[in-house]
Design a protein around this motif. Structure first.
Motif, PDB file in Angstrom:
ATOM      1  N   TYR A 238       0.226  -7.367  19.368  1.00  0.00           N
ATOM      2  CA  TYR A 238       0.910  -8.595  18.919  1.00  0.00           C
ATOM      3  C   TYR A 238       1.465  -9.409  20.098  1.00  0.00           C
ATOM      4  CZ  TYR A 238       0.594  -7.510  13.938  1.00  0.00           C
ATOM      5  OH  TYR A 238       0.124  -7.285  12.678  1.00  0.00           O
TER       6      TYR A 238
ATOM      7  N   GLU B 127      -2.465   5.274   6.849  1.00  0.00           N
ATOM      8  CA  GLU B 127      -2.798   4.799   8.200  1.00  0.00           C
ATOM      9  C   GLU B 127      -1.829   5.386   9.210  1.00  0.00           C
ATOM     10  OE1 GLU B 127      -2.304   0.614   8.111  1.00  0.00           O
ATOM     11  OE2 GLU B 127      -4.423   0.213   8.225  1.00  0.00           O
TER      12      GLU B 127
ATOM     13  N   GLU C 217       6.232  -6.780  14.420  1.00  0.00           N
ATOM     14  CA  GLU C 217       5.655  -7.798  13.529  1.00  0.00           C
ATOM     15  C   GLU C 217       6.437  -9.118  13.509  1.00  0.00           C
ATOM     16  OE1 GLU C 217       3.425  -4.732  10.441  1.00  0.00           O
ATOM     17  OE2 GLU C 217       5.313  -5.635   9.818  1.00  0.00           O
TER      18      GLU C 217
ATOM     19  N   ARG D 246      11.284  -6.328   5.964  1.00  0.00           N
ATOM     20  CA  ARG D 246      11.219  -4.975   6.543  1.00  0.00           C
ATOM     21  C   ARG D 246      11.489  -4.995   8.046  1.00  0.00           C
ATOM     22  NH1 ARG D 246       4.926  -3.289   5.677  1.00  0.00           N
ATOM     23  NH2 ARG D 246       4.004  -4.454   7.382  1.00  0.00           N
TER      24      ARG D 246
ATOM     25  N   ARG E 256      -6.493   1.587   3.460  1.00  0.00           N
ATOM     26  CA  ARG E 256      -7.518   0.752   4.082  1.00  0.00           C
ATOM     27  C   ARG E 256      -8.798   1.550   4.309  1.00  0.00           C
ATOM     28  NH1 ARG E 256      -5.957  -4.030   5.281  1.00  0.00           N
ATOM     29  NH2 ARG E 256      -3.792  -4.508   5.749  1.00  0.00           N
TER      30      ARG E 256
ATOM     31  N   LYS F 148       0.827  -1.199   0.000  1.00  0.00           N
ATOM     32  CA  LYS F 148       0.000   0.000   0.000  1.00  0.00           C
ATOM     33  C   LYS F 148       0.872   1.264   0.000  1.00  0.00           C
ATOM     34  CE  LYS F 148      -2.170  -1.723   3.619  1.00  0.00           C
ATOM     35  NZ  LYS F 148      -1.592  -3.087   3.609  1.00  0.00           N
ATOM     36  N   THR F 149       1.940   1.220   0.768  1.00  0.00           N
ATOM     37  CA  THR F 149       2.832   2.389   0.844  1.00  0.00           C
ATOM     38  C   THR F 149       3.465   2.681  -0.518  1.00  0.00           C
ATOM     39  OG1 THR F 149       3.251   1.785   3.121  1.00  0.00           O
ATOM     40  CG2 THR F 149       4.782   3.360   2.149  1.00  0.00           C
TER      41      THR F 149
HETATM   42  N1  DCP Z   1      -3.196  -3.896  11.695  1.00  0.00           N
HETATM   43  C1  DCP Z   1      -4.059  -4.635  12.497  1.00  0.00           C
HETATM   44  N2  DCP Z   1      -5.399  -4.378  12.451  1.00  0.00           N
HETATM   45  C2  DCP Z   1      -5.904  -3.448  11.609  1.00  0.00           C
HETATM   46  C3  DCP Z   1      -5.051  -2.709  10.775  1.00  0.00           C
HETATM   47  C4  DCP Z   1      -3.685  -2.973  10.838  1.00  0.00           C
HETATM   48  O1  DCP Z   1      -3.621  -5.501  13.258  1.00  0.00           O
HETATM   49  N3  DCP Z   1      -7.207  -3.232  11.611  1.00  0.00           N
HETATM   50  C5  DCP Z   1      -1.730  -4.124  11.809  1.00  0.00           C
HETATM   51  C6  DCP Z   1      -1.155  -5.032  10.753  1.00  0.00           C
HETATM   52  C7  DCP Z   1       0.249  -4.519  10.597  1.00  0.00           C
HETATM   53  C8  DCP Z   1       0.167  -3.032  10.934  1.00  0.00           C
HETATM   54  O2  DCP Z   1      -1.053  -2.884  11.674  1.00  0.00           O
HETATM   55  O3  DCP Z   1       1.109  -5.137  11.524  1.00  0.00           O
HETATM   56  C9  DCP Z   1       0.146  -2.149   9.700  1.00  0.00           C
HETATM   57  O4  DCP Z   1      -0.903  -2.629   8.914  1.00  0.00           O
HETATM   58  P1  DCP Z   1      -1.135  -2.551   7.357  1.00  0.00           P
HETATM   59  O5  DCP Z   1      -1.160  -3.878   6.708  1.00  0.00           O
HETATM   60  O6  DCP Z   1      -2.401  -1.830   7.204  1.00  0.00           O
HETATM   61  O7  DCP Z   1       0.031  -1.653   6.787  1.00  0.00           O
HETATM   62  P2  DCP Z   1       1.408  -2.049   6.144  1.00  0.00           P
HETATM   63  O8  DCP Z   1       2.417  -1.098   6.715  1.00  0.00           O
HETATM   64  O9  DCP Z   1       1.661  -3.504   6.278  1.00  0.00           O
HETATM   65  O10 DCP Z   1       1.118  -1.699   4.636  1.00  0.00           O
HETATM   66  P3  DCP Z   1       1.986  -1.925   3.341  1.00  0.00           P
HETATM   67  O11 DCP Z   1       3.190  -2.733   3.673  1.00  0.00           O
HETATM   68  O12 DCP Z   1       1.019  -2.610   2.415  1.00  0.00           O
HETATM   69  O13 DCP Z   1       2.335  -0.552   2.902  1.00  0.00           O
END
Ligand code: DCP
Length: 230
Positions: free
Chosen positions: A70, A52, A171, A166, A105, A33-34
Motif C-alpha cells: 500500500y 487468508e 489500509e 476497522r 478467496r 468474509k470473516t
Molecule cells: N489484498 C490484496 N491483494 C490480494 C488479496 C488481498 O491487495 N490479492 C489486500 C486487500 C486488503 C487485505 O489484503 O487490504 C485483506 O484482504 P481481503 O479483502 O481479502 O480480506 P478482508 O480482511 O478485507 O476480508 P473481510 O473484511 O471481508 O473479512
C-alpha cells in the motif's frame, strides 16, 4: 429446535461426506468474509475453514509486505501479489479433512487485484505477464477443485465505511476509487461473467447489511452454501 438442528447437520454430513465439497468465499475488501466464516465455524465437525493468511502478510520474516504494497505499490505490488498467489495455491492444495472445505478467496480472485494494479500501471506489462504465466502454469499443473463460489456482493461505499471503522494501519490509503475499481472487476467476473475464468457455480448474497442481519441470511441460505446449488 435442537433436535431439528442435529438432524440437519447429520444430513449435511452424510451428503457432503460422499463427495467432499469446496466453497470459496469472494467479495471486495471488508465485504464480510470473516463474519461469514465466524457463522460457519459452528459446524465444526462438517466444515473446515481456511482463512487468508493476512497475519503472515503483515509479518513475513519480520517484513510487513501488505503495508509495503500500500505504501509503494509500484515497487512492491508484484512482490506482494506473487506471494499471495503462492499462499492461495497452498490453501487450495491443503488436504481436506472435513466434508466441506471453505476457503477465503481463491487463486482466481487474486486475478482481480492483479488486473486492477495493471490497469492503474502499478504493475508493469512485463510484471503482469510473469504473474499471468505463473497463474496459467499453476492451473495447468494442479488440480484446483472448487465446487461453489459465494460472492458477498457489497456497495463500495459500504465497504469503505467498514475499512474506515476497522482502522487497519495498512489500509489507511484505500480510497473509494480503489474499492469501486475492485467492485467493478468482481462484478465483471462473477455477475456479468465477462472476465476471467469461473470454475463453478456462483451464489450471490447481498452482504450490505449489518452483522445480525447477515447471520439471518446465512441461516436461511445455509443448505445452498453447504450443499451447492444442485
Ligand atoms: N489484498 C490484496 N491483494 C490480494 C488479496 C488481498 O491487495 N490479492 C489486500 C486487500 C486488503 C487485505 O489484503 O487490504 C485483506 O484482504 P481481503 O479483502 O481479502 O480480506 P478482508 O480482511 O478485507 O476480508 P473481510 O473484511 O471481508 O473479512
Amino acid at each position: 429446535f435442537l433436535k431439528a438442528h442435529k438432524i440437519f447437520v447429520r444430513m449435511l454430513h452424510q451428503s457432503a461426506k460422499k463427495h467432499g465439497f469446496t466453497v470459496c468465499v469472494e467479495g471486495n475488501i471488508a465485504s464480510g468474509k470473516t463474519t461469514f466464516f465466524e457463522y460457519f465455524k459452528k459446524f465444526s465437525s462438517l466444515v473446515e475453514v481456511h482463512e487468508e493468511p493476512v497475519t503472515e502478510w503483515r509479518n513475513l520474516h519480520g517484513h510487513n509486505i501488505l503495508a509495503k504494497m500500500y505504501e509503494d505499490p509500484r515497487r512492491w505490488a508484484l512482490t506482494f501479489q506473487s506471494y499471495v498467489q503462492m499462499t492461495m495455491l497452498d490453501m487450495h492444495l491443503k488436504k481436506q479433512k472435513c466434508p466441506i472445505k471453505m476457503v477465503e478467496r481463491s487463486i482466481y480472485s487474486a486475478k482481480c487485484f492483479v488486473e486492477n494494479l495493471h490497469r492503474n500501471s502499478l504493475v508493469l506489462d512485463l510484471e503482469y505477464i510473469v504473474l499471468s504465466e505463473w497463474f496459467d502454469w499453476i492451473l495447468k499443473s494442479h488440480n484446483i477443485k472448487v465446487d461453489l463460489m459465494v460472492y458477498l456482493q457489497t456497495r463500495p461505499d459500504v465497504v469503505l465505511q467498514r475499512i474506515r471503522d476497522r482502522n487497519r494501519a495498512e489500509e489507511q490509503r484505500i480510497t473509494l476509487e480503489y474499492v469501486q475499481a475492485l467492485h467493478d472487476l468482481h462484478e465483471e467476473w462473477l455477475i456479468k461473467k465477462s472476465k476471467f475464468y469461473i470454475p463453478c457455480q456462483v451464489l450471490v448474497l447481498d452482504a450490505n447489511s449489518d452483522l445480525p442481519e447477515m447471520h439471518k441470511i446465512y441461516e436461511e441460505r445455509k443448505s445452498e452454501i453447504l450443499f451447492g446449488l444442485g
